[in-house]
Design a protein around this motif. Structure first.
Motif, PDB file in Angstrom:
ATOM      1  N   TYR A 121     -57.812  -5.569  13.054  1.00  0.00           N
ATOM      2  CA  TYR A 121     -58.984  -6.247  12.506  1.00  0.00           C
ATOM      3  C   TYR A 121     -58.851  -6.384  10.988  1.00  0.00           C
ATOM      4  O   TYR A 121     -59.156  -7.437  10.423  1.00  0.00           O
ATOM      5  CB  TYR A 121     -60.261  -5.465  12.820  1.00  0.00           C
ATOM      6  CG  TYR A 121     -60.743  -5.572  14.269  1.00  0.00           C
ATOM      7  CD1 TYR A 121     -60.016  -6.299  15.206  1.00  0.00           C
ATOM      8  CD2 TYR A 121     -61.921  -4.965  14.668  1.00  0.00           C
ATOM      9  CE1 TYR A 121     -60.461  -6.374  16.501  1.00  0.00           C
ATOM     10  CE2 TYR A 121     -62.379  -5.040  15.960  1.00  0.00           C
ATOM     11  CZ  TYR A 121     -61.625  -5.752  16.888  1.00  0.00           C
ATOM     12  OH  TYR A 121     -62.057  -5.828  18.171  1.00  0.00           O
TER      13      TYR A 121
ATOM     14  N   LEU B  73     -56.620  -9.009  10.189  1.00  0.00           N
ATOM     15  CA  LEU B  73     -57.231 -10.324  10.433  1.00  0.00           C
ATOM     16  C   LEU B  73     -58.359 -10.593   9.445  1.00  0.00           C
ATOM     17  O   LEU B  73     -59.182 -11.484   9.681  1.00  0.00           O
ATOM     18  CB  LEU B  73     -57.761 -10.404  11.863  1.00  0.00           C
ATOM     19  CG  LEU B  73     -56.704 -10.569  12.950  1.00  0.00           C
ATOM     20  CD1 LEU B  73     -57.286 -10.316  14.329  1.00  0.00           C
ATOM     21  CD2 LEU B  73     -56.107 -11.959  12.897  1.00  0.00           C
TER      22      LEU B  73
ATOM     23  N   ALA C 221     -61.024  -8.820   8.777  1.00  0.00           N
ATOM     24  CA  ALA C 221     -62.370  -8.516   9.253  1.00  0.00           C
ATOM     25  C   ALA C 221     -62.642  -7.051   8.974  1.00  0.00           C
ATOM     26  O   ALA C 221     -62.757  -6.240   9.912  1.00  0.00           O
ATOM     27  CB  ALA C 221     -62.494  -8.826  10.743  1.00  0.00           C
TER      28      ALA C 221
ATOM     29  N   LEU D 113     -65.798  -5.365  10.626  1.00  0.00           N
ATOM     30  CA  LEU D 113     -65.706  -5.079  12.060  1.00  0.00           C
ATOM     31  C   LEU D 113     -64.708  -3.970  12.318  1.00  0.00           C
ATOM     32  O   LEU D 113     -64.885  -3.189  13.264  1.00  0.00           O
ATOM     33  CB  LEU D 113     -65.317  -6.336  12.817  1.00  0.00           C
ATOM     34  CG  LEU D 113     -66.528  -7.240  13.055  1.00  0.00           C
ATOM     35  CD1 LEU D 113     -66.098  -8.559  13.650  1.00  0.00           C
ATOM     36  CD2 LEU D 113     -67.516  -6.552  13.974  1.00  0.00           C
TER      37      LEU D 113
ATOM     38  N   PRO E 152     -53.011 -20.378  10.673  1.00  0.00           N
ATOM     39  CA  PRO E 152     -54.199 -19.746  10.103  1.00  0.00           C
ATOM     40  C   PRO E 152     -54.616 -20.456   8.820  1.00  0.00           C
ATOM     41  O   PRO E 152     -53.782 -21.006   8.110  1.00  0.00           O
ATOM     42  CB  PRO E 152     -53.761 -18.321   9.839  1.00  0.00           C
ATOM     43  CG  PRO E 152     -52.287 -18.395   9.679  1.00  0.00           C
ATOM     44  CD  PRO E 152     -51.795 -19.550  10.497  1.00  0.00           C
ATOM     45  N   VAL E 153     -55.912 -20.442   8.589  1.00  0.00           N
ATOM     46  CA  VAL E 153     -56.405 -21.150   7.406  1.00  0.00           C
ATOM     47  C   VAL E 153     -56.209 -20.271   6.172  1.00  0.00           C
ATOM     48  O   VAL E 153     -56.456 -19.060   6.201  1.00  0.00           O
ATOM     49  CB  VAL E 153     -57.882 -21.508   7.583  1.00  0.00           C
ATOM     50  CG1 VAL E 153     -58.424 -22.192   6.364  1.00  0.00           C
ATOM     51  CG2 VAL E 153     -58.049 -22.392   8.809  1.00  0.00           C
TER      52      VAL E 153
ATOM     53  N   ALA F 293     -59.300 -18.358   3.991  1.00  0.00           N
ATOM     54  CA  ALA F 293     -60.311 -17.671   4.784  1.00  0.00           C
ATOM     55  C   ALA F 293     -60.363 -16.212   4.390  1.00  0.00           C
ATOM     56  O   ALA F 293     -60.341 -15.321   5.232  1.00  0.00           O
ATOM     57  CB  ALA F 293     -60.002 -17.821   6.277  1.00  0.00           C
TER      58      ALA F 293
ATOM     59  N   ILE G 166     -64.249 -14.363   4.965  1.00  0.00           N
ATOM     60  CA  ILE G 166     -65.099 -14.562   6.156  1.00  0.00           C
ATOM     61  C   ILE G 166     -65.506 -13.244   6.786  1.00  0.00           C
ATOM     62  O   ILE G 166     -66.499 -13.169   7.503  1.00  0.00           O
ATOM     63  CB  ILE G 166     -64.406 -15.435   7.220  1.00  0.00           C
ATOM     64  CG1 ILE G 166     -63.015 -14.888   7.535  1.00  0.00           C
ATOM     65  CG2 ILE G 166     -64.348 -16.883   6.788  1.00  0.00           C
ATOM     66  CD1 ILE G 166     -62.427 -15.435   8.799  1.00  0.00           C
TER      67      ILE G 166
ATOM     68  N   LYS H 280     -75.084 -14.440   7.751  1.00  0.00           N
ATOM     69  CA  LYS H 280     -75.202 -15.221   8.986  1.00  0.00           C
ATOM     70  C   LYS H 280     -76.048 -14.496  10.031  1.00  0.00           C
ATOM     71  O   LYS H 280     -76.829 -15.099  10.759  1.00  0.00           O
ATOM     72  CB  LYS H 280     -73.802 -15.484   9.562  1.00  0.00           C
ATOM     73  CG  LYS H 280     -73.199 -16.755   9.032  1.00  0.00           C
ATOM     74  CD  LYS H 280     -72.283 -17.386  10.051  1.00  0.00           C
ATOM     75  CE  LYS H 280     -72.106 -18.847   9.688  1.00  0.00           C
ATOM     76  NZ  LYS H 280     -71.014 -19.459  10.444  1.00  0.00           N
TER      77      LYS H 280
ATOM     78  N   ILE I 234     -61.719 -12.348  17.074  1.00  0.00           N
ATOM     79  CA  ILE I 234     -61.518 -12.232  15.626  1.00  0.00           C
ATOM     80  C   ILE I 234     -60.332 -13.061  15.174  1.00  0.00           C
ATOM     81  O   ILE I 234     -60.348 -13.691  14.107  1.00  0.00           O
ATOM     82  CB  ILE I 234     -61.373 -10.746  15.247  1.00  0.00           C
ATOM     83  CG1 ILE I 234     -62.741 -10.092  15.440  1.00  0.00           C
ATOM     84  CG2 ILE I 234     -60.900 -10.587  13.829  1.00  0.00           C
ATOM     85  CD1 ILE I 234     -62.751  -8.626  15.184  1.00  0.00           C
TER      86      ILE I 234
ATOM     87  N   PHE J 220     -59.386 -15.848  16.554  1.00  0.00           N
ATOM     88  CA  PHE J 220     -59.855 -17.247  16.499  1.00  0.00           C
ATOM     89  C   PHE J 220     -60.751 -17.463  15.282  1.00  0.00           C
ATOM     90  O   PHE J 220     -60.728 -18.520  14.664  1.00  0.00           O
ATOM     91  CB  PHE J 220     -60.622 -17.595  17.774  1.00  0.00           C
ATOM     92  CG  PHE J 220     -59.743 -17.691  18.985  1.00  0.00           C
ATOM     93  CD1 PHE J 220     -58.500 -18.320  18.907  1.00  0.00           C
ATOM     94  CD2 PHE J 220     -60.137 -17.169  20.200  1.00  0.00           C
ATOM     95  CE1 PHE J 220     -57.694 -18.406  20.009  1.00  0.00           C
ATOM     96  CE2 PHE J 220     -59.330 -17.258  21.304  1.00  0.00           C
ATOM     97  CZ  PHE J 220     -58.089 -17.871  21.217  1.00  0.00           C
ATOM     98  N   SER J 221     -61.527 -16.450  14.959  1.00  0.00           N
ATOM     99  CA  SER J 221     -62.406 -16.557  13.804  1.00  0.00           C
ATOM    100  C   SER J 221     -61.590 -16.812  12.544  1.00  0.00           C
ATOM    101  O   SER J 221     -61.925 -17.661  11.721  1.00  0.00           O
ATOM    102  CB  SER J 221     -63.217 -15.269  13.680  1.00  0.00           C
ATOM    103  OG  SER J 221     -63.795 -15.166  12.416  1.00  0.00           O
ATOM    104  N   ARG J 222     -60.481 -16.073  12.458  1.00  0.00           N
ATOM    105  CA  ARG J 222     -59.651 -16.299  11.283  1.00  0.00           C
ATOM    106  C   ARG J 222     -59.036 -17.689  11.328  1.00  0.00           C
ATOM    107  O   ARG J 222     -58.987 -18.394  10.319  1.00  0.00           O
ATOM    108  CB  ARG J 222     -58.536 -15.243  11.218  1.00  0.00           C
ATOM    109  CG  ARG J 222     -57.749 -15.291   9.942  1.00  0.00           C
ATOM    110  CD  ARG J 222     -56.482 -14.485  10.044  1.00  0.00           C
ATOM    111  NE  ARG J 222     -55.591 -15.019  11.058  1.00  0.00           N
ATOM    112  CZ  ARG J 222     -54.303 -14.698  11.143  1.00  0.00           C
ATOM    113  NH1 ARG J 222     -53.767 -13.819  10.291  1.00  0.00           N
ATOM    114  NH2 ARG J 222     -53.561 -15.188  12.095  1.00  0.00           N
TER     115      ARG J 222
ATOM    116  N   ARG K 179     -60.138 -20.383  12.550  1.00  0.00           N
ATOM    117  CA  ARG K 179     -61.074 -21.453  12.226  1.00  0.00           C
ATOM    118  C   ARG K 179     -61.799 -21.230  10.913  1.00  0.00           C
ATOM    119  O   ARG K 179     -62.633 -22.041  10.532  1.00  0.00           O
ATOM    120  CB  ARG K 179     -62.117 -21.599  13.345  1.00  0.00           C
ATOM    121  CG  ARG K 179     -61.490 -21.963  14.682  1.00  0.00           C
ATOM    122  CD  ARG K 179     -62.575 -22.164  15.709  1.00  0.00           C
ATOM    123  NE  ARG K 179     -63.474 -23.237  15.316  1.00  0.00           N
ATOM    124  CZ  ARG K 179     -63.230 -24.526  15.577  1.00  0.00           C
ATOM    125  NH1 ARG K 179     -62.148 -24.847  16.239  1.00  0.00           N
ATOM    126  NH2 ARG K 179     -64.079 -25.437  15.174  1.00  0.00           N
TER     127      ARG K 179
ATOM    128  N   GLU L  93     -64.090 -19.260  10.204  1.00  0.00           N
ATOM    129  CA  GLU L  93     -65.529 -19.130  10.410  1.00  0.00           C
ATOM    130  C   GLU L  93     -65.827 -17.679  10.749  1.00  0.00           C
ATOM    131  O   GLU L  93     -65.041 -17.023  11.441  1.00  0.00           O
ATOM    132  CB  GLU L  93     -65.983 -19.998  11.600  1.00  0.00           C
ATOM    133  CG  GLU L  93     -65.752 -21.478  11.400  1.00  0.00           C
ATOM    134  CD  GLU L  93     -66.966 -22.166  10.818  1.00  0.00           C
ATOM    135  OE1 GLU L  93     -67.926 -21.465  10.478  1.00  0.00           O
ATOM    136  OE2 GLU L  93     -66.942 -23.404  10.717  1.00  0.00           O
TER     137      GLU L  93
END
Lengths: 174, 683, 100
Positions: free
Chosen positions: A44, A47, A49, A52, A119-120, A123, A126, A135, C47, C49-51, C53, C55
């Motif tokens: 995570y 990624l 996150a 999380l 991958p973007v 990002a 996020i 959100k 997660i 997919f979140s990365r 996109r 979002e």
């Protein structure tokens, strides 16, 4: 560095999952699952996150798994699988189905490479707690509140389910 | 009176309502009593529930209400008669101004068709109404005595009053649909009353037989009505939009029925002929003519007042009334008229001969009724409408008298109907005997008594209008009639009582008073159309447009002498037989000794019942049992049970999947997931 | 940068291991843990997919999944305790009263 970290963590996660399923002692299984959760938490972070990842460690690996361990200890269910397997074909059928499922998912992932590949780049934020909370308390406010009610129900349900009948009978007598 | 004519059928209807409510009240109270008495011994309140032990007080109460209603109707009808008489008499032939047609409301309207609810009161319907209410009142009074021991007198009088209502609808209705309403109504009441003692073995079957046989005739009447509606046009070419008698039976309209015709097998058939034939089918059903007469003898299973009122005096004459009412149609179809005559004569002879072979006192009278109806139908066929109507009236009176007399005999003879067990009853039942003798005089045409005039008018008309064969055959019928009546009088009233176990006694005043009244009427009713004065002909002339019949002394003399000789023959033959102990219960008749198989044929009613049983009833039963025992059980139930078994079988198969193992369920779940995912992945 | 595919593949492997665990193991608690593993693998994919996109919705979904999983575990374990009290076992094959 990132690739190395991913591969190592992925191997640990898969290994821990396999060990969880294969170990005969439920306590060992639970510990392997904690290991798996922790390695997934690292993924995570990879990624982006971090929030999380933290939740994963504290809630999943911490709270939930502790609950599991409590129940295992409470019931003494470390070795529940004594005796004969009653449904003989269950194990091979399960393995075959697992392989088939994996093959299907792999096929889909393989075919859909282009769709989910790159991958973007920007990002970066996020997964920041501010982004998520912004959100959560605006777009997802209603599900958030519903979840809180769900948790309340779960608490009540748990209490009802685990209450001893004996107590109820005594209450009726008095 | 025209404004109050609706009271005539309404009063009996009121009787129906009152007696129904009283009956319901009795039922409620007896239920409450039964509930209350539960656990006690049988109290005095139950005594009247036992058949034949004591008088049922309800018989008098309900009977008086019912009789009063019909009696008031009779009075009102008399008033109407006087009013019609007060109208100016017709001056020229074919003119009629003694009538009124009242329409109360629009009963039904389908598209073009409009059926009013209204009454046509003219000479014909008033005559019928007088018979229905007059004889009806006497029979109602008689029934108070007859039904005094019965368990359900209230119900009986409800049905009886309902019958009067329906019969009045039949004769008063101003259109075919009203007539049909009454036609079906009397059929229903006949069914209910024949099967009144439904706990016994025969009456329910007899009632079903009567009802089903009548349905065949009703089919004809319905077809005739449909055809009239579909085909009849007014003189200006427009279709009728109603079935009102005065429109349909208008000369111009009736003639339009002849425009339609078809050639079949080299003969021309007109619509008028077809309609007349259909009407004739209806008549054979209701008026018990060949081939549909078989129900009437069996209908004697009902209580005797019913036999007298419905199956002798009124309902069975409805067919004759219908033919006289629709005579313009019949007159357009001479071939159908001959058929009518033929059927009437054949019925008169066949039924009279069968009456020779009956041992049941009421069966003899039943076949006598069929035979006399044959006389009327033959008269109508020959165009002797007044004679038919005359005979209808006199027969309605004397046959009601005979039936009530037989009812009195049965009532006083321990409900036994077999004439072979009777004998010598004239001393024990003098009133019944003497009135019965008067009725017999009416039936056999004793000089100057009613039947003498009416029967001779029919026979005389036959000879007058060149129907010599018909006349001779009807004389034969009259001779047979006299013979079986001589036989019956002898067997019932003379000699010694053959079954000594039965204690015979005279009936109560309730029953003998109507007998005396009817006997006096029988003696007097010949005056209705006595030759030289013939008021009935004058009265009905505007409707039937018929000249007064001439009286032929020679024919009357021949018929009377032959009839009296036959009566004497029958009477003395059976007196002799009784003296020599040749009549015994359960032993065949004396005539069988000489007549052999021919007499057996008479006993078997010419095999009509056997024929219908073999040709219609048996195949029908076979079909019904095929559907009941095979088709329903195997096919219908098979489909239903098969469906159930299929569901059960699939359930039994599927329950192996419900093993109770959650893991197996999960496995199946995953199989589903793999399949669905595979479907999407490989698509 | 690790491709999303790699994460999805890893998620699939973990999910399959979870499925096989549910099908093969008889101990209710281990079956339950296998279910948790499956949920976790789904979270991982979310997660990833979140990365992909860019979002944060996928992460919020994961957050909800964790919350629901917490509730589910609480109730599920309570059920286990109840069943154990009644049947004195945690072997799932011993709980087969509702068979046809």
């Amino acid at each position: 560095m990132e690739t190395f970290l991913f591969i190592t963590t992925a191997i640990v996660a898969v290994g821990a999952a396999l060990a969880m399923v294969l170990s005969s002692n439920a306590v060992h299984s639970a510990l392997f699952l904690i290991l798996n959760f922790c390695s997934v938490a690292i993924l995570y972070f990879l990624l982006r996150a971090p929030f999380l990842g933290a939740v994963q460690v504290t809630v999943y690996a911490g709270a939930i798994m502790v609950l599991f361990l409590f129940v295992i200890m409470l019931l003494g269910a470390e070795n529940a699988e004594l005796g004969e397997e009653k449904i003989g074909w269950q194990k091979p059928a399960g393995l075959i189905l697992g392989v088939a499922l994996l093959a299907e998912i792999g096929y889909v992932a393989y075919r859909g490479t282009k769709l989910i590949d790159a991958p973007v780049a920007d990002a970066t934020n996020i997964g920041a707690p501010t982004t998520i909370s912004a959100k959560l308390f605006s777009t997802y406010l209603l599900p958030f509140e519903v979840i809180s009610i769900l948790l309340l129900i779960a608490v009540v349900g748990t209490v009802v389910l685990t209450r001893r009948r004996v107590v109820a009978r005594e209450e009726r007598q008095s | 009176m025209a404004e109050l004519i609706w009271l005539v059928p309404l009063l009996p209807l009121l009787g129906v309502v009152i007696n129904t409510l009283l009956g319901l009240n009795d039922l409620r109270r007896s239920r409450a009593n039964a509930h209350h008495d539960h656990g006690h011994d049988h109290g005095h309140g139950h005594a009247d529930a036992h058949h034949g032990h004591s008088d049922n007080p309800r018989a008098k109460r309900s009977g008086l209400i019912a009789s009063l209603m019909v009696g008031l109707g009779f009075v009102l009808t008399l008033v109407t008669l006087v009013e019609l008489l007060g109208m100016p008499a017709p001056t020229t032939l074919g003119e009629n101004n003694r009538w009124f047609d009242v329409t109360y409301w629009n009963w039904m309207a389908f598209g073009d068709l409009k059926i009013p609810f209204g009454f046509l009161i003219d000479q014909l319907s008033v005559t019928m109404m007088l018979l229905v209410t007059g004889v009806g009142t006497l029979i109602h009074l008689y029934a108070i005595g007859y039904m005094s021991h019965d368990e359900r007198p209230t119900r009986f009088f409800v049905y009886l009053n309902l019958f009067i209502v329906a019969m009045l609808m039949l004769v008063m209705g101003n259109n075919f649909v009203m007539l049909f309403l009454g036609w079906e109504g009397v059929g229903l009441c006949s069914f209910l009353l024949i099967g009144f003692w439904f706990e016994q073995r025969d009456p329910p079957w007899a009632s079903v037989k009567a009802f089903v046989t009548n349905r065949v005739g009703d089919f004809g009447l319905l077809m005739a009505m449909f055809a009239i509606y579909a085909l009849a046009r007014k003189p200006d070419g427009t279709f009728l939009h109603s079935l009102i008698f005065r429109e349909v039976l208008d000369q111009g309209t009736v003639f339009s029925l002849q425009q339609y015709s078809t050639f079949f097998l080299g003969t021309q058939y007109t619509a008028a002929g077809a309609i007349a034939f259909m009407l004739l089918l209806g008549v054979t059903g209701k008026s018990a003519q060949i081939p549909l007469f078989v129900w009437l003898p069996d209908a004697m299973a009902g209580p005797t007042p019913v036999s007298a009122l419905i199956h002798a005096a009124t309902m069975v004459t409805a067919g004759v009334y219908l033919m006289i009412r629709t005579h313009p149609i019949f007159e357009l179809a001479p071939s159908v008229q001959s058929t009518v005559t033929f059927i009437g004569v054949a019925t008169a002879l066949v039924a009279a001969s069968i009456a020779l072979g009956q041992y049941d006192i009421k069966k003899v009278l039943a076949f006598s009724t069929v035979s006399q109806l044959g006389f009327m139908v033959a008269a109508v066929g020959m165009g002797a409408y007044v004679a038919a109507m005359f005979h209808l009236l006199t027969h309605g009176i004397f046959k009601a008298l005979l039936f009530l007399g037989s009812g009195s005999v049965i009532h006083g003879f321990g409900n036994e109907q077999d004439m072979r067990k009777m004998g010598g009853l004239r001393k024990k039942m003098p009133t019944t005997f003497w009135t019965y003798i008067v009725g017999t005089m009416g039936l056999i045409g004793f000089p100057l008594v009613s039947g003498f005039w009416s029967k001779d008018e029919i026979i005389g008309h036959a000879f007058d209008h060149d129907h010599r064969t018909v006349g001779i055959l009807l004389i034969v019928g009259a001779v047979l009639t006299s013979f079986y009546m001589g036989r019956q009088i002898s067997m019932v009233f003379f000699g010694e009582q053959r079954d000594q176990h039965i204690h015979a006694h005279e009936s109560s005043r309730w029953m003998t008073a109507p007998l005396i009244a009817l006997a006096l009427l029988t003696l007097a009713s010949g005056l209705i159309n006595v030759p030289g004065w013939h008021p009935l002909t004058t009265w009905l002339e505007p409707i039937v447009e018929e000249e007064a019949a001439k009286f032929h002394l020679n024919i009357a003399a021949i018929v009377t002498i032959l009839g009296l000789l036959a009566f004497a023959a029958g009477f003395y033959l059976y007196n002799w037989a009784a003296k020599h102990k040749r009549i015994k219960p359960n032993q065949r008749d004396l005539l069988h000794h000489w007549g052999g198989d021919f007499y057996a044929i008479l006993e078997e009613k010419w095999g009509f019942d056997a024929l219908y049983n073999a040709v219609l009833v048996k195949p029908y039963k076979a079909l019904a049992s095929f559907f009941g025992k095979f088709f329903d059980v195997k096919i219908i139930d098979g489909i239903v049970n098969g469906t159930a078994e299929l569901v059960g079988l699939s359930g039994r198969g599927l329950r192996t999947f419900q093993s109770g193992y959650v893991r197996s369920y999960a496995l199946m779940f995953v199989i589903g997931v793999v399949i669905v995912l595979g479907f999407f992945a490989l698509r | 940068m690790i491709s999303t595919n790699a994460y999805v593949l890893l998620s699939a492997i973990l999910f399959t291991i979870g499925v096989v665990g549910v099908l093969v193991r008889r101990n209710v608690i281990i079956m339950f843990m296998s279910v948790e593993l499956m949920l976790n693998s789904a979270n991982l994919a979310l997660i990833a997919f979140s990365r992909a996109r860019a979002e944060s919705d996928g992460q919020i979904m994961t957050f909800f999944v964790i919350a629901v999983a917490a509730a589910e575990v609480a109730v599920g374990l309570a059920l286990l305790v109840s069943i154990f009290r009644a049947k004195k076992t945690t072997n799932i094959d011993d709980v087969n009263t509702l068979k046809g």
